[in-house]
Write an enzyme that holds these catalytic residues in place. Structure first.
Site, PDB file in Angstrom:
ATOM      1  N   ASP A 253      28.172  44.862  49.158  1.00  0.00           N
ATOM      2  CA  ASP A 253      28.742  44.623  47.826  1.00  0.00           C
ATOM      3  C   ASP A 253      27.831  43.740  46.976  1.00  0.00           C
ATOM      4  O   ASP A 253      27.578  44.020  45.797  1.00  0.00           O
ATOM      5  CB  ASP A 253      30.125  43.981  47.960  1.00  0.00           C
ATOM      6  N   ASP A 310      38.485  46.966  49.042  1.00  0.00           N
ATOM      7  CA  ASP A 310      39.014  45.601  48.981  1.00  0.00           C
ATOM      8  C   ASP A 310      40.361  45.476  49.681  1.00  0.00           C
ATOM      9  O   ASP A 310      40.853  44.356  49.870  1.00  0.00           O
ATOM     10  CB  ASP A 310      39.157  45.163  47.518  1.00  0.00           C
TER      11      ASP A 310
END
Length: 354
Positions: A253, A310
């Site tokens: 990420d 997430d």
């Protein structure tokens, strides 16, 4: 292009050296880009708007994310407890093969379980990066519809499975019955026959109405169902594997969101471009979205977004803690599961505060 400049007064609490941020509705933004390409004259009027720092949609998104993690972990824990007791999954009529690792056969159960290995965790990050680059270069209208069809198929399977326990509770005498399908050599449960048409209807309606003001509801239903299925069937076997997978995903990420635009790409984030749909001009469906519920009308047209990763990646760790509590016969208040859920919820809140 002709533009009408506006006098923008800067409030006393605002730093005058900071340029104002301009927010456009997505549809208006696409219309503006098209008009710029055609060479039409455009008059733009700017207005300073007060935007609330926290919207109620963020709370709803938080509840959906935490609720999905809790439900998926409890579902995974229930299956694990039945596995320890040697009880088959009665609601899963279609017999499957349990798999451990990637491709290694395990014991026969009514559910397919995939355990992530250390090598599989590394391979997942490499594959994710490769797919991200390919989507960046080749994501167009046609490729988007391929992804849309895949999302609908996965949503039908996941939503149908998620609704099966409810059907079994409502009509237990009928749901566990078996029906032999014509022109096949197998059978399917009555519960599956009841839930599949409902799931298909939800997916089809969403596919055609995904850009309406209420399309986000159906997308979130399908998305939550898919994440529940992943949390139920994909397992981290040990904390050692979790310590490999999660830091690698964190680095993934950080690189694609922050470092890659600085190193190459002229400041363009590959991940952001892919999430926004690239040349298809449609958001990819692999995210939860909730429209903003407060603020000026133009802000109400925007969405609060949360990607599946997430929810799924932290959820895999939370589900592992639930299985550890079950294996150790630990009470709720003394186990790891409650603390893990609280940690995930607090961490998600901190991301909103940031």
């Amino acid at each position: 292009m002709g533009g009408a400049a506006s006098n923008i007064s800067t409030p006393a609490h605002r730093n005058a050296s900071q340029p104002p941020a301009i927010s456009l509705d997505r549809k208006d933004g696409l219309d503006l880009v098209q008009a710029l390409h055609s060479g039409d004259m455009i008059n733009v009027q700017l207005q300073l708007l007060e935007v609330p720092a926290l919207d109620a949609s963020a709370l709803l998104l938080w509840l959906m994310a935490v609720g999905t993690v809790v439900a998926g972990s409890l579902w995974s824990g229930r299956d694990y407890a039945r596995e320890l007791k040697g009880i088959a999954w009665q609601e899963d009529a279609d017999q499957g093969q349990q798999h451990r690792g990637f491709g290694q056969a395990g014991s026969r159960t009514g559910l397919e379980i995939l355990e992530v290995t250390t090598a599989g965790a590394v391979g997942f990050v490499v594959l994710a990066s490769t797919m991200l680059v390919l989507l960046f270069f080749f994501l167009n209208g046609i490729f988007f519809y391929i992804i849309l069809v895949g999302f609908c198929l996965a949503g039908v399977e996941a939503l149908g499975t998620a609704l099966m326990p409810l059907v079994c509770k409502l009509v237990p005498g009928v749901a566990y019955g078996q029906v032999v399908l014509p022109c096949t050599c197998g059978s399917v449960s009555v519960a599956r026959l009841i839930t599949t048409p409902v799931a298909v209807a939800v997916a089809v309606v969403w596919a055609f109405a995904r850009n309406t003001s209420w399309g986000w509801v159906l997308q979130d239903i399908l998305g939550i169902s898919i994440m529940l299925m992943v949390l139920r069937t994909l397992r981290l076997p040990t904390l050692r594997v979790a310590c490999v997978l999660l830091p690698l995903c964190f680095c993934y990420d950080v690189f694609w969101v922050f470092l890659q635009p600085l190193l190459f790409g002229d400041g363009t984030s590959v991940m952001v471009q892919v999430a926004e749909g690239g040349d298809s001009h449609e958001f990819l469906p692999m995210l939860l979205r909730v429209p903003r519920l407060s603020g000026p009308p133009i802000i109400k047209g925007a969405y609060c977004l949360l990607g599946f990763g997430d929810v799924i990646l932290p959820g895999l760790l939370v589900a592992l803690t639930r299985r550890l509590d079950i294996a150790g016969k630990t009470r709720w208040h003394a186990g790891y599961f409650v603390a893990a859920v609280m940690g995930y919820g607090a961490g998600l809140l901190l991301t909103y505060a940031a």
